[in-house]
Motif scaffolding. Structure first.
Motif, PDB file in Angstrom:
ATOM      1  N   ASP A  18       0.833  -1.196   0.000  1.00  0.00           N
ATOM      2  CA  ASP A  18       0.000   0.000   0.000  1.00  0.00           C
ATOM      3  C   ASP A  18       0.873   1.253   0.000  1.00  0.00           C
ATOM      4  O   ASP A  18       0.560   2.234  -0.670  1.00  0.00           O
ATOM      5  CB  ASP A  18      -0.930   0.019   1.205  1.00  0.00           C
ATOM      6  CG  ASP A  18      -2.070  -0.977   1.078  1.00  0.00           C
ATOM      7  OD1 ASP A  18      -2.279  -1.521  -0.031  1.00  0.00           O
ATOM      8  OD2 ASP A  18      -2.752  -1.217   2.095  1.00  0.00           O
ATOM      9  N   GLY A  19       1.976   1.195   0.737  1.00  0.00           N
ATOM     10  CA  GLY A  19       2.904   2.321   0.759  1.00  0.00           C
ATOM     11  C   GLY A  19       3.546   2.576  -0.585  1.00  0.00           C
ATOM     12  O   GLY A  19       3.858   3.717  -0.937  1.00  0.00           O
ATOM     13  N   ALA A  22       0.717   4.312  -2.795  1.00  0.00           N
ATOM     14  CA  ALA A  22       0.168   5.575  -2.292  1.00  0.00           C
ATOM     15  C   ALA A  22       0.621   6.786  -3.105  1.00  0.00           C
ATOM     16  O   ALA A  22      -0.193   7.671  -3.376  1.00  0.00           O
ATOM     17  CB  ALA A  22       0.503   5.743  -0.815  1.00  0.00           C
TER      18      ALA A  22
END
Length: 82
Positions: A18-19, A22
């Motif tokens: 997810d990082g 992002a």
């Protein structure tokens, strides 16, 4: 609650991935303008752009810290005439 796979390992990796994705949200307008059939290329490019910006900022910070620390680590004594 979001399900993240069939194993605890998959759940532990979810925040990591997810990082990565992002930063892509900062380039949505450019991705829409490019209007590729598969948006993966634009997403990956936006991730790379954000990572390069972060690397440049970190390098600058390292230079600042080295400049602040390295003069105090010199092995030669300061010149008494100066």
């Amino acid at each position: 609650m979001r399900r993240c796979g069939s194993s605890a390992v998959a759940c532990s990796r979810t925040p990591f991935f997810d990082g990565w994705f992002a930063p892509a949200k900062y380039h949505v307008a450019a991705m829409v303008y490019a209007s590729r059939v598969t948006p993966l290329e634009a997403i990956l490019m936006s991730i790379l752009v954000e990572h390069q910006k972060a690397i440049a900022q970190l390098k600058g910070r390292i230079r600042e810290l080295e400049a602040a620390v390295l003069p105090s680590l010199t092995l030669t004594p300061p010149d008494p005439a100066a």
